[in-house]
Design a protein around this motif. Sequence first.
Motif, PDB file in Angstrom:
ATOM      1  N   SER A 169     -37.602  -2.961  -1.367  1.00  0.00           N
ATOM      2  CA  SER A 169     -37.015  -2.739   0.114  1.00  0.00           C
ATOM      3  C   SER A 169     -38.093  -1.972   0.915  1.00  0.00           C
ATOM      4  O   SER A 169     -38.670  -0.580   0.490  1.00  0.00           O
ATOM      5  CB  SER A 169     -35.690  -1.960  -0.724  1.00  0.00           C
ATOM      6  OG  SER A 169     -35.451  -1.198   0.992  1.00  0.00           O
ATOM      7  N   GLU A 227     -40.764  -8.106   8.152  1.00  0.00           N
ATOM      8  CA  GLU A 227     -38.712  -8.297   8.550  1.00  0.00           C
ATOM      9  C   GLU A 227     -38.668  -9.068   7.692  1.00  0.00           C
ATOM     10  O   GLU A 227     -37.339  -9.969   7.039  1.00  0.00           O
ATOM     11  CB  GLU A 227     -38.231  -7.517   9.500  1.00  0.00           C
ATOM     12  CG  GLU A 227     -36.667  -7.926   9.091  1.00  0.00           C
ATOM     13  CD  GLU A 227     -35.842  -7.236  10.066  1.00  0.00           C
ATOM     14  OE1 GLU A 227     -36.162  -6.838  11.455  1.00  0.00           O
ATOM     15  OE2 GLU A 227     -34.748  -8.147  10.722  1.00  0.00           O
ATOM     16  N   LEU A 272     -39.503  -5.458   4.879  1.00  0.00           N
ATOM     17  CA  LEU A 272     -39.015  -4.032   6.188  1.00  0.00           C
ATOM     18  C   LEU A 272     -37.602  -4.785   6.428  1.00  0.00           C
ATOM     19  O   LEU A 272     -36.716  -5.561   6.390  1.00  0.00           O
ATOM     20  CB  LEU A 272     -39.917  -4.097   6.561  1.00  0.00           C
ATOM     21  CG  LEU A 272     -38.849  -3.014   7.780  1.00  0.00           C
ATOM     22  CD1 LEU A 272     -40.140  -2.338   7.791  1.00  0.00           C
ATOM     23  CD2 LEU A 272     -40.265  -3.289   8.928  1.00  0.00           C
ATOM     24  N   LYS A 273     -36.747  -3.316   5.399  1.00  0.00           N
ATOM     25  CA  LYS A 273     -35.617  -3.151   6.100  1.00  0.00           C
ATOM     26  C   LYS A 273     -35.285  -2.153   7.152  1.00  0.00           C
ATOM     27  O   LYS A 273     -34.330  -2.404   7.856  1.00  0.00           O
ATOM     28  CB  LYS A 273     -34.723  -2.286   5.370  1.00  0.00           C
ATOM     29  CG  LYS A 273     -34.529  -3.272   3.397  1.00  0.00           C
ATOM     30  CD  LYS A 273     -33.517  -4.712   3.251  1.00  0.00           C
ATOM     31  CE  LYS A 273     -34.259  -5.155   1.638  1.00  0.00           C
ATOM     32  NZ  LYS A 273     -35.054  -6.255   1.752  1.00  0.00           N
ATOM     33  N   THR A 274     -35.466  -1.262   7.210  1.00  0.00           N
ATOM     34  CA  THR A 274     -35.394  -0.148   8.445  1.00  0.00           C
ATOM     35  C   THR A 274     -36.398  -0.183   8.809  1.00  0.00           C
ATOM     36  O   THR A 274     -37.283   0.334   8.252  1.00  0.00           O
ATOM     37  CB  THR A 274     -34.936   0.717   7.967  1.00  0.00           C
ATOM     38  OG1 THR A 274     -33.655   0.770   7.064  1.00  0.00           O
ATOM     39  CG2 THR A 274     -33.685   1.702   9.137  1.00  0.00           C
ATOM     40  N   ASN A 302     -37.749  -6.496  15.532  1.00  0.00           N
ATOM     41  CA  ASN A 302     -36.989  -5.653  14.089  1.00  0.00           C
ATOM     42  C   ASN A 302     -35.650  -5.406  15.020  1.00  0.00           C
ATOM     43  O   ASN A 302     -34.913  -5.087  15.984  1.00  0.00           O
ATOM     44  CB  ASN A 302     -37.400  -4.158  14.174  1.00  0.00           C
ATOM     45  CG  ASN A 302     -38.343  -4.505  12.837  1.00  0.00           C
ATOM     46  OD1 ASN A 302     -40.038  -4.312  13.361  1.00  0.00           O
ATOM     47  ND2 ASN A 302     -39.232  -5.083  12.613  1.00  0.00           N
TER      48      ASN A 302
END
Length: 253
Positions: A17, A91, A96-98, A113
Amino acid sequence: MDRLIDKAAEDIAAARSVTALTGAGVSIESGIPPFRGKGGLWEKIDPMEYAHIDAFRRDPEKVWQVLIKSMADVLGSARPNDAHFGLVRLEKMGKLKTVITQNVDGLHQAAGNTDVIEFHGSFARQCCTDCGKQCQSSEVNMDAIPPRCQCGGIYRPDCVFFGEMIPPDALLRSRAAAASCDVMLVMGTSAMVQPAAHMPVLARENGARIIEINPESTPLTGSVSDCFIPGSGGRIMNAILARLERLCGPVHE
Ligand code: APR
């Protein structure tokens, strides 16, 4: 430099993550000037006189004329650049989560995103200072400054002025995203403004590796950051992604 790029790509490949923290530097290549440093907005105007909530309350027309209207004009025509698109590719790779962004320009969302925390709010929305009505900036008639709501109240952008609190939901979600990632990518921020600059500290305390991308060093460099890659966001992201795709396979658009 190649070794730094390789190491960053390896760290991201091994991560479950990734959280990104971004600042004005990622939008420079989109034509939006930064706040600090050469050519920065705060070199031209005093933030305490134009970007503090007390200044807005004292003289909203002045703040609208000098700061808000000109920012709205610049942001209105800006498009995402390779730094933003690189984060979208990350992502899509499932890494990439956030994105926690201090930017109010909406360019991470425009690039694609899907989980973007607007730490300092957004210029895309306005809020009436009297009745609290919210609307899109594009719906506000800016012929007369300051623009007014139907109730007669003055609109303000839905962003965080100096002297205001970070929206609690943004702060809580950012802290959770920082504490739960195993790599934090810190890109295009001078790391001079709190509490945003604390997010990499929190990530590191929870075991994440901190990769910093910036042409200039910052207070995080060499202390909080495990890896500092000097250069522009777009160019470095492209280089990291090229290596990463060799390690993990190409991104399916
Ligand atoms: N790519 C990446 N970073 C860059 C680039 C580039 N092409 N060009 C410059 N930078 C870096 C600068 O070296 C600097 O460290 O971007 C950073 C921009 O710093 P600031 O202007 O201070 O922006 P930021 O860190 O986002 O500011 C934080 O301060 O005034 C407030 O609310 C405003 O959200 C903003 C906050």
